[in-house]
Design a protein around this motif. Structure first.
Motif, PDB file in Angstrom:
ATOM      1  N   VAL A  57       0.527  -1.307   0.036  1.00 45.35           N
ATOM      2  CA  VAL A  57      -0.086  -0.053   0.204  1.00 45.35           C
ATOM      3  C   VAL A  57       1.015   1.440   0.224  1.00 45.35           C
ATOM      4  O   VAL A  57       0.261   1.723  -0.514  1.00 45.35           O
ATOM      5  CB  VAL A  57      -0.961  -0.009   1.027  1.00 45.35           C
ATOM      6  N   LEU A  58       2.144   1.547   0.760  1.00 38.39           N
ATOM      7  CA  LEU A  58       2.709   2.123   1.293  1.00 38.39           C
ATOM      8  C   LEU A  58       3.499   2.591  -0.370  1.00 38.39           C
ATOM      9  O   LEU A  58       3.972   3.524  -0.854  1.00 38.39           O
ATOM     10  CB  LEU A  58       3.877   2.063   2.344  1.00 38.39           C
ATOM     11  N   LEU A  59       3.938   1.527  -1.358  1.00 41.44           N
ATOM     12  CA  LEU A  59       4.384   1.644  -1.958  1.00 41.44           C
ATOM     13  C   LEU A  59       3.445   2.202  -3.477  1.00 41.44           C
ATOM     14  O   LEU A  59       3.460   3.277  -4.206  1.00 41.44           O
ATOM     15  CB  LEU A  59       5.395   0.220  -2.918  1.00 41.44           C
ATOM     16  N   MET A  60       2.567   1.961  -3.312  1.00 34.75           N
ATOM     17  CA  MET A  60       1.416   1.798  -4.763  1.00 34.75           C
ATOM     18  C   MET A  60       1.384   3.452  -3.994  1.00 34.75           C
ATOM     19  O   MET A  60       1.246   4.001  -5.239  1.00 34.75           O
ATOM     20  CB  MET A  60      -0.133   1.421  -4.391  1.00 34.75           C
ATOM     21  N   LEU A  61       1.334   3.867  -3.746  1.00 35.44           N
ATOM     22  CA  LEU A  61       0.811   5.411  -2.685  1.00 35.44           C
ATOM     23  C   LEU A  61       1.985   6.060  -3.678  1.00 35.44           C
ATOM     24  O   LEU A  61       1.506   7.450  -4.034  1.00 35.44           O
ATOM     25  CB  LEU A  61      -0.351   5.446  -1.850  1.00 35.44           C
ATOM     26  N   GLY A  62       3.104   5.805  -2.818  1.00 35.66           N
ATOM     27  CA  GLY A  62       4.134   6.670  -3.188  1.00 35.66           C
ATOM     28  C   GLY A  62       4.942   6.882  -4.823  1.00 35.66           C
ATOM     29  O   GLY A  62       5.046   7.388  -5.551  1.00 35.66           O
ATOM     30  N   SER A 145      -3.983   2.241 -14.408  1.00 39.94           N
ATOM     31  CA  SER A 145      -4.502   2.913 -13.742  1.00 39.94           C
ATOM     32  C   SER A 145      -5.909   2.688 -13.033  1.00 39.94           C
ATOM     33  O   SER A 145      -6.675   2.476 -13.708  1.00 39.94           O
ATOM     34  CB  SER A 145      -4.780   3.860 -15.490  1.00 39.94           C
ATOM     35  N   LEU A 146      -5.428   1.663 -12.090  1.00 42.33           N
ATOM     36  CA  LEU A 146      -6.317   1.386 -11.192  1.00 42.33           C
ATOM     37  C   LEU A 146      -6.273   2.005  -9.957  1.00 42.33           C
ATOM     38  O   LEU A 146      -5.952   2.717  -9.396  1.00 42.33           O
ATOM     39  CB  LEU A 146      -5.345  -0.306 -11.070  1.00 42.33           C
ATOM     40  N   SER A 147      -8.199   1.391 -10.500  1.00 37.66           N
ATOM     41  CA  SER A 147      -8.346   2.612  -8.682  1.00 37.66           C
ATOM     42  C   SER A 147      -7.751   1.793  -7.776  1.00 37.66           C
ATOM     43  O   SER A 147      -7.170   0.683  -7.112  1.00 37.66           O
ATOM     44  CB  SER A 147     -10.270   1.773  -8.245  1.00 37.66           C
TER      45      SER A 147
END
Length: 218
Positions: A57-62, A145-147
């Protein structure tokens, strides 16, 4: 979200099941320590999966922020050549990673639940640095471009696949009991002898992925 994306990420998740630590701890518990086995094993696996999910999650957001800020950077010829060279280096290095003969498998230091949480965090920290398939999957999701609902669901599925082999071993152990003793011993020896080989396969495949992803922009 399309089927090809799910198949690709699913393949990377299967590749991540080659990681020896989680399976090694499971085999150790099944062979040597039956005290509150079900509870302690599930706590350990939940800790590992939860740790990787949080990192994901942290990597996806970053990474999402970075890709928005520097969109199109991968199309830069210099960057593409850099990615290509890194992939080529990983591919070549994979053939020189030695097998670790008679290496010690991680084991809990006590019987407490907290010790299983600590072991889960420790083994995850040690192995997250070599979790190349996981990082590749996150990179692919970031550029797709995934939600947040879609990539969160994929991360949950990915981490479930990662801990699926230990769960299968445990289910088989519950079903056939002592008949699993010899197979578990063989698995323990294989893990101890070939953890380096598993790493070499992972590094090789990630190198190939980086090479092919950079070819269009060279």
């Amino acid at each position: 979200m399309n089927a090809e994306l799910l198949v690709l990420i699913g393949g990377l998740a299967l590749l991540d099941t080659l990681s020896p630590s989680t399976l090694g701890v499971t085999v150790y518990l099944l062979l040597t320590d039956k005290w509150k086995l079900k509870q302690r094993l599930f706590i350990y696996l939940l800790t590992v999966a939860g740790f990787y999910f949080t990192v994901g999650v942290l990597l996806m957001l970053g990474l999402d922020y970075l890709f928005d800020t520097f969109s199109g950077i991968i199309q830069n010829r210099i960057v593409s050549w850099t990615v290509f060279i890194i992939g080529a280096i990983l591919f070549i290095v994979s053939f020189y990673i030695p097998a670790k003969k008679n290496s010690e498998l991680p084991a809990p230091k006590s019987r407490s639940i907290l010790s299983m949480v600590a072991l889960g965090i420790t083994t995850s920290i040690i192995e997250v640095g070599t979790a190349f398939p996981y990082f590749a999957a996150i990179g692919i999701m970031t550029t797709s471009s995934l939600s947040w609902v879609e990539w969160s669901a994929i991360l949950v599925g990915y981490n479930f696949i990662m801990v699926l082999p230990p769960l299968i071993l445990f289910i088989l152990y519950l079903m056939i009991g002592k008949k699993m003793q010899k197979p578990l011993e063989k698995i323990r020896l294989k893990i101890a002898e070939h953890s380096g080989s598993a790493l070499s396969w992972i590094v090789c495949i990630v190198g190939i992925i980086l090479i092919f992803n950079s070819l269009d922009y060279l």
